[in-house]
Every structure is written in structure tokens, then in C-alpha cells.
Design an enzyme around this catalytic site. Structure first.
Site, PDB file in Angstrom:
ATOM      1  N   LEU A  11       0.843  -1.203   0.000  1.00  0.00           N
ATOM      2  CA  LEU A  11       0.000   0.000   0.000  1.00  0.00           C
ATOM      3  C   LEU A  11       0.879   1.254   0.000  1.00  0.00           C
ATOM      4  CD1 LEU A  11      -2.732  -1.067   2.570  1.00  0.00           C
ATOM      5  CD2 LEU A  11      -2.553  -1.552   0.123  1.00  0.00           C
ATOM      6  N   ALA A  13      -0.491   4.460  -1.566  1.00  0.00           N
ATOM      7  CA  ALA A  13      -1.302   5.484  -2.236  1.00  0.00           C
ATOM      8  C   ALA A  13      -1.520   6.715  -1.377  1.00  0.00           C
ATOM      9  CB  ALA A  13      -2.647   4.890  -2.646  1.00  0.00           C
ATOM     10  N   GLY A  14      -1.251   6.602  -0.082  1.00  0.00           N
ATOM     11  CA  GLY A  14      -1.542   7.709   0.827  1.00  0.00           C
ATOM     12  C   GLY A  14      -0.574   8.869   0.635  1.00  0.00           C
ATOM     13  N   ARG A  18       1.280  13.989   7.549  1.00  0.00           N
ATOM     14  CA  ARG A  18       2.056  14.380   8.730  1.00  0.00           C
ATOM     15  C   ARG A  18       3.546  14.581   8.435  1.00  0.00           C
ATOM     16  NH1 ARG A  18      -0.309   9.659  12.402  1.00  0.00           N
ATOM     17  NH2 ARG A  18      -0.899   8.909  10.336  1.00  0.00           N
ATOM     18  N   LYS A  25       5.275  10.488   1.102  1.00  0.00           N
ATOM     19  CA  LYS A  25       5.908   9.861   2.274  1.00  0.00           C
ATOM     20  C   LYS A  25       6.734   8.631   1.910  1.00  0.00           C
ATOM     21  CE  LYS A  25       3.336   7.486   5.258  1.00  0.00           C
ATOM     22  NZ  LYS A  25       2.441   7.284   6.414  1.00  0.00           N
ATOM     23  N   GLY A  83      -9.085   4.879   1.609  1.00  0.00           N
ATOM     24  CA  GLY A  83      -8.957   3.891   2.667  1.00  0.00           C
ATOM     25  C   GLY A  83      -8.178   2.652   2.247  1.00  0.00           C
ATOM     26  N   SER A 107       2.570  -2.422   4.157  1.00  0.00           N
ATOM     27  CA  SER A 107       2.455  -0.973   4.000  1.00  0.00           C
ATOM     28  C   SER A 107       3.762  -0.400   3.506  1.00  0.00           C
ATOM     29  CB  SER A 107       2.128  -0.322   5.341  1.00  0.00           C
ATOM     30  OG  SER A 107       0.756  -0.405   5.562  1.00  0.00           O
ATOM     31  N   ASN A 234       5.219   7.925  10.050  1.00  0.00           N
ATOM     32  CA  ASN A 234       4.146   8.879   9.783  1.00  0.00           C
ATOM     33  C   ASN A 234       4.629  10.325   9.808  1.00  0.00           C
ATOM     34  OD1 ASN A 234       1.873   6.981   9.523  1.00  0.00           O
ATOM     35  ND2 ASN A 234       2.321   6.531  11.659  1.00  0.00           N
ATOM     36  N   ALA A 429      59.612  24.264 -10.650  1.00  0.00           N
ATOM     37  CA  ALA A 429      58.609  24.829  -9.743  1.00  0.00           C
ATOM     38  C   ALA A 429      57.932  26.012 -10.419  1.00  0.00           C
ATOM     39  CB  ALA A 429      59.269  25.265  -8.445  1.00  0.00           C
TER      40      ALA A 429
HETATM   41  C1  UD1 Z   1      -3.375   1.548   9.468  1.00  0.00           C
HETATM   42  C2  UD1 Z   1      -4.448   0.618  10.041  1.00  0.00           C
HETATM   43  C3  UD1 Z   1      -4.243   0.516  11.555  1.00  0.00           C
HETATM   44  C4  UD1 Z   1      -2.849   0.020  11.847  1.00  0.00           C
HETATM   45  C5  UD1 Z   1      -1.798   0.898  11.163  1.00  0.00           C
HETATM   46  C6  UD1 Z   1      -0.436   0.231  11.281  1.00  0.00           C
HETATM   47  C7  UD1 Z   1      -6.423   0.878   8.634  1.00  0.00           C
HETATM   48  C8  UD1 Z   1      -7.783   1.464   8.539  1.00  0.00           C
HETATM   49  N1  UD1 Z   1      -5.747   1.141   9.766  1.00  0.00           N
HETATM   50  O1  UD1 Z   1      -3.579   2.840  10.031  1.00  0.00           O
HETATM   51  O2  UD1 Z   1      -5.184  -0.378  12.114  1.00  0.00           O
HETATM   52  O3  UD1 Z   1      -2.621  -0.016  13.229  1.00  0.00           O
HETATM   53  O4  UD1 Z   1      -2.080   1.033   9.757  1.00  0.00           O
HETATM   54  O5  UD1 Z   1       0.596   1.025  10.781  1.00  0.00           O
HETATM   55  O6  UD1 Z   1      -5.998   0.178   7.743  1.00  0.00           O
HETATM   56  N2  UD1 Z   1      -2.965   3.805   1.951  1.00  0.00           N
HETATM   57  C9  UD1 Z   1      -3.391   3.589   0.663  1.00  0.00           C
HETATM   58  N3  UD1 Z   1      -4.607   4.068   0.284  1.00  0.00           N
HETATM   59  C10 UD1 Z   1      -5.421   4.750   1.134  1.00  0.00           C
HETATM   60  C11 UD1 Z   1      -4.984   4.961   2.465  1.00  0.00           C
HETATM   61  C12 UD1 Z   1      -3.760   4.464   2.850  1.00  0.00           C
HETATM   62  O7  UD1 Z   1      -2.665   2.981  -0.142  1.00  0.00           O
HETATM   63  O8  UD1 Z   1      -6.497   5.155   0.713  1.00  0.00           O
HETATM   64  C13 UD1 Z   1      -1.646   3.299   2.348  1.00  0.00           C
HETATM   65  C14 UD1 Z   1      -0.730   4.377   2.893  1.00  0.00           C
HETATM   66  O9  UD1 Z   1       0.050   4.927   1.833  1.00  0.00           O
HETATM   67  C15 UD1 Z   1       0.116   3.607   3.883  1.00  0.00           C
HETATM   68  C16 UD1 Z   1      -0.782   2.485   4.349  1.00  0.00           C
HETATM   69  O10 UD1 Z   1      -1.827   2.381   3.402  1.00  0.00           O
HETATM   70  O11 UD1 Z   1       1.266   3.059   3.257  1.00  0.00           O
HETATM   71  C17 UD1 Z   1      -1.380   2.747   5.740  1.00  0.00           C
HETATM   72  O12 UD1 Z   1      -2.093   3.959   5.689  1.00  0.00           O
HETATM   73  P1  UD1 Z   1      -2.085   4.971   6.910  1.00  0.00           P
HETATM   74  O13 UD1 Z   1      -2.974   6.107   6.561  1.00  0.00           O
HETATM   75  O14 UD1 Z   1      -0.715   5.260   7.352  1.00  0.00           O
HETATM   76  O15 UD1 Z   1      -2.855   4.064   7.991  1.00  0.00           O
HETATM   77  P2  UD1 Z   1      -2.808   4.197   9.544  1.00  0.00           P
HETATM   78  O16 UD1 Z   1      -3.647   5.341   9.980  1.00  0.00           O
HETATM   79  O17 UD1 Z   1      -1.393   4.187   9.993  1.00  0.00           O
HETATM   80 CA    CA Z   2       0.686   4.453   8.990  1.00  0.00          CA
END
Ligand code: UD1
Ligand code: CA
Length: 476
Positions: A11, A13-14, A18, A25, A83, A107, A234, A429
Site C-alpha cells: 500500500l 497510495a496515501g 504528517r 511519504k 482507505g 504498507s 508517519n 617549480a
Molecule cells: C493503518 C491501520 C491501523 C494500523 C496501522 C499500522 C487501517 C484502517 N488502519 O492505520 O489499524 O494499526 O495502519 O501502521 O488500515 N494507503 C493507501 N490508500 C489509502 C490509504 C492508505 O494505499 O487510501 C496506504 C498508505 O500509503 C500507507 C498504508 O496504506 O502506506 C497505511 O495507511 P495509513 O494512513 O498510514 O494508515 P494508519 O492510519 O497508519
Molecule cells: Ca501508517
């Protein structure tokens, strides 16, 4: 475990709000690679049949940063439904429809989960027979993580995100590490059921366990003992902390391979660097990129090497070097600056306050003091006198200097390129050499010295210099 039947979804995409950064990130770097690069390197080590990276925020930048290094990874675009649940859903949809193996979800911001840990995690999942397994950890401060809620029998009941947790739930110290294995069929069944009715208005992947349980099936949990493998990045403080932990792990790996690292706290080694046994690394040293250091070499203190090769028993101290090759038994430093294309032969020397670039310096040749050597080919057994300079730039173009074997230049020689010094040639020199010097010739360009007797006493009467001169002449 058969890798044939494994898909890995990363994952990424976020946005990483922060981090407060222009850079997404997952592209922030530690250990010589973007955060997500570490996850992909680990994914590669696990030998999965499919590796997918879910992208959205700055997707072109993320794809460009990874494409060449991970040609087997498939990039999948997340749409505007937010999400982690949606992210996994688009990735599962991109798998072949007949893929029925396991899906490991990782992640892009958790770079410390190594292949050994994940491999045991997969083994545990397969041994348990459950359709889903979570990686969890018990931590002192669970702030920010999803909490793992267990039922009366100790089995996993569900995951509650911090923002949706009651006070009792928030007090739970077992956290969801954000790494999971699911059967592909389980994800295909339950992801379409997940809504966005929660505090963040997002599709939570963490809703899947509850749905599995609702249908009477079991969710397994693998509690890791080394909590650090679950650490995510984060913000910038966590970036530094995770970077430090990764470095500590790399340093230790090389120590166990026979490398002496005097001060692990001030030694930084990128993940791609390779060090041979009996290398010694002195404090405050950075071994970066794809640097390779051969047996017995001593590097540091206060040295940065980027993509360099250091030969056996070479000594490199207080040096900054990039894309340089340092031969066996050569010495470099202190205070040397080796730029790209520097190749120093065996037993050669680059000494104090010397800058080199695109320079091949032959076996046993020395550039000991205060020099600039750029765009030059230097033979064997050469000695460049202190402050010899290659003037390689005529304000428009760069030109080469060629120096034959056994040439010795006088101090403060300027070699105005293009110019060639034949084997065994010498310069006086201060020579400013604009024409080729034949083999064995001595090049002198400075006019003979003329002394004007009594000049100081006549023109600087009353100064300390004039008084000192008078005293010395009276004593003669
Ligand atoms: C998430 C978990 C949480 C866990 C934590 C561990 C969920 C709802 N929550 O929270 O239970 O304790 O990870 O680190 O899953 N991402 C996408 N698409 C999105 C949103 C996020 O690809 O739409 C990716 C982000 O880039 C990241 C990862 O998913 O690499 C986690 O996203 P993040 O927003 O950091 O989740 P947390 O709030 O940390
Ligand atoms: Ca995270």
C-alpha cells in the site's frame, strides 16, 4: 510455503500528510532507498508470484522512483474512494481472476519488516488454516494504531481504529501492525461489503476480520516479539528513528560478517553496500550507495563514500568520495575530495587538500598535497609536486591532460590542457605548461630570478623587514 501461490500487495497510495513534505511519504529515504523500496526489496526476497504496488498520491513520481529497480512490480491505481480497504480491493481486482493463493498485505511506510519475519508470518498463517492472519504487537504506547480486540476465548474478534475506539478499547495495548495474510477468496468475498461509515469516512481494510468472524470463521493473530518490525513512518521524527533502527541492523549484520565498526552510533551504512571481512570502519563514517570495500581496508574517521570501490588494505581517512575507485594498498586523505571518475591505482596516493575528477592515476603514483586533478590520465610512478593543477577548462570546453610514467612535476605547476607530458619528464617549480613536454625533457617556464640588492631597506625604511635585513647584513 510456495511462493507460486503468493501475491504481495504494497500500500503506497496515501499522501503522508504528517510528513509535511512535497515528496510523497513512501519516497522518503533511509538506508539508501525510499521507504517503499525496502518493502519491495523484502517482497522480492519472498519470491511472490505477483507483487502489486497501490498508488494514487503523486502516482507518477512514485512509479518513476521504483519502476527501474523493481521491474516485476505491477502498479495499480487507487480511485477516489479512500482507505486501506479500497486500496487492497483495487489490487485484488488487478490479480488474475483465477488466482486463489494467499495475499500478503504490507504498507509502504513500514520498512523494518524483514524477509525472515514475514516468512515465519506466512508459515504461521498456513499452519493455522485460518482464512486471515494479522500481525500484532503488544506495545507500551498504542497511540495512533488500530487496537486488536479479543473475545472471551482469546481469539481475535475485530480491529478498532483509534478514532473509532471507546475508552476501554483505546486502553488495549495489542496493536494491529498493518500487515496481514488473507486468502484471495476471503478478500473477494468481504471487501465489497465494507462501507465508509466510520470516523474517517474511509473503507477500512481492518473491517475484514469482523466480517470473517460474523460468518463463523476464525482470524489468527501472530504476535511479534520484536516490536520494531512493525514500526511505521508517519512523521519526520519516526523517519529518523526507523532510519536509525535500520542502520543498527545493517551495522550489526556486517559486524557478524567480520567487519570492525568502532562506533556503530556514528557509522551509517546503506543497505546496498558490501564490506569484506577485516575491514575497519572508524567513527563518523558513511558508506553509501553501492559502495564496495575489500578486505583489510581502513575507512574513516569522518569519511563519506558514495558508490565507491575501495581495494584491499587501502586506507581512506577524512575523505569525501563519489563514484571513485581506490586501488589496493592506496592511501587517500586526510581532507581529500574525490569526484566521479576518479580511479586511483594500487599503492597510489591522494593526499591532503586534493580534489580529483575524471582522473585515472596509475599504480604507485602520488598526488600528495593541495592539487586539482581533473580530466587527466596519469601513468605509473608519477609524483605531482605540491599544488600541481590541471587547468582543464578554457572557459568554454574541458580538455584532457596526459601524463606518462615516472613524470615528476615541480611544486605549483599548472598544466594547461590539452597537454601531454612524455614519460620521465619533469617540470620546474611554478611552471605553466602550455605545450607538450617530450619524454625525458625538463620544462621551465619561469624567468630566471633577479635579486635587487638593498631594495627593502631603500623602499621600506623603518619597517620591521628593513630593520631585520639591516641586522642580518651587518652580521654577515
Ligand atoms: C493503518 C491501520 C491501523 C494500523 C496501522 C499500522 C487501517 C484502517 N488502519 O492505520 O489499524 O494499526 O495502519 O501502521 O488500515 N494507503 C493507501 N490508500 C489509502 C490509504 C492508505 O494505499 O487510501 C496506504 C498508505 O500509503 C500507507 C498504508 O496504506 O502506506 C497505511 O495507511 P495509513 O494512513 O498510514 O494508515 P494508519 O492510519 O497508519
Ligand atoms: Ca501508517
Amino acid at each position: 510455503m510456495t511462493a507460486d501461490n503468493l501475491a504481495i500487495i504494497v500500500l503506497a497510495a496515501g499522501q503522508g500528510t504528517r510528513m509535511k513534505s512535497r515528496l510523497p511519504k513512501v519516497l522518503h529515504r533511509i538506508g539508501g532507498r525510499p521507504l517503499v523500496g525496502h518493502v519491495l526489496t523484502t517482497a522480492r526476497a519472498l519470491g511472490a508470484q505477483h507483487v502489486e504496488v497501490v498508488v494514487r498520491h503523486e502516482r507518477d513520481q512514485v512509479v518513476k522512483a521504483l519502476r527501474d529497480d523493481y521491474p516485476d512490480a505491477v502498479f495499480v491505481d487507487q480511485d477516489d474512494i479512500p482507505g486501506t480497504g479500497r486500496a487492497v480491493q483495487v489490487a485484488v481486482d488487478a490479480l488474475p481472476a483465477d488466482f486463489d493463493g494467499d495475499v500478503l498485505v504490507l504498507s509502504g511506510d513500514c520498512p523494518l519488516a524483514d524477509a525472515d519475519t514475514l516468512s515465519s508470518f506466512l508459515d504461521e498463517h498456513r499452519a493455522s488454516g485460518a482464512p486471515a492472519t494479522l500481525m500484532t504487537a503488544v506495545v507500551d504506547d498504542p497511540t495512533g494504531y488500530g487496537r486488536v480486540i479479543r473475545d472471551a476465548d482469546g481469539g481475535v474478534d475485530r480491529i478498532v481504529e483509534q478514532k473509532d475506539a471507546s475508552a476501554d478499547e483505546a486502553a488495549v495495548r495489542e496493536i494491529n501492525a498493518g500487515m496481514y495474510v488473507f486468502r484471495a477468496t476471503t478478500l473477494r468475498t468481504y471487501l465489497p461489503e465494507i462501507g465508509v461509515e466510520n470516523a474517517q469516512g474511509e473503507m477500512y481494510l481492518t473491517d475484514v476480520p469482523e466480517l470473517v468472524r460474523r460468518d463463523g470463521d476464525r482470524v489468527a493473530a501472530s504476535v511479534v516479539s520484536d516490536v520494531s518490525v512493525t514500526y511505521g513512518v508517519n512523521d519526520r521524527a519516526q523517519l529518523a528513528e526507523v532510519g536509525r533502527l535500520l542502520n543498527a541492523r545493517i551495522v550489526r549484520r556486517w559486524q557478524l560478517e567480520g567487519v570492525t565498526i568502532v562506533d556503530p552510533a556514528t557509522t551509517w551504512i546503506d543497505d546496498d553496500a558490501v564490506l569484506a571481512p577485516d575491514v575497519r570502519i572508524l567513527p563518523n563514517t558513511q558508506i553509501l550507495g553501492a559502495t564496495r570495500i575489500a578486505e583489510g581496508a581502513v575507512v574513516g574517521p569522518d569519511t563519506s563514500l558514495v558508490d565507491c570501490e575501495v581495494g584491499e588494505d587501502a586506507v581512506v581517512r577524512r575523505t569525501d568520495a563519489t563514484l571513485a575507485v581506490i586501488g589496493a594498498g592506496a592511501t587517500v586523505g586526510p581532507f581529500s575530495y574525490l569526484r566521479a571518475g576518479t580511479v586511483l591505482g594500487a599503492k597510489g596516493k591522494i593526499g591532503a587538500y586534493v580534489e580529483t575528477k575524471n582522473a585515472e592515476i596509475g599504480e604507485g603514483s602520488k598526488v600528495p598535497h593541495l592539487s586539482y586533478v581533473g580530466d587527466a590520465t596519469i601513468g605509473r610512478g608519477v609524483n605531482l609536486g605540491a599544488s600541481t593543477i590541471t587547468a582543464n577548462y578554457d572557459d568554454v570546453n574541458k580538455h584532457r591532460t596526459e601524463i606518462g610514467d615516472e613524470v615528476h612535476t615541480g611544486s605549483h605547476t599548472v598544466l594547461v590542457a590539452p597537454v601531454r607530458l612524455g614519460a620521465g619528464a619533469k617540470t620546474g617549480a611554478g611552471a605553466v605548461v602550455r605545450k607538450d613536454v617530450p619524454a625525458g625533457a625538463l620544462a621551465m617556464t619561469v624567468a630566471p630570478q633577479r635579486n635587487i640588492e638593498g631594495w627593502v631597506e631603500k623602499n621600506r625604511a623603518g619597517t620591521g623587514a628593513a630593520d631585520a635585513a639591516s641586522r642580518e647584513r651587518a652580521a654577515e
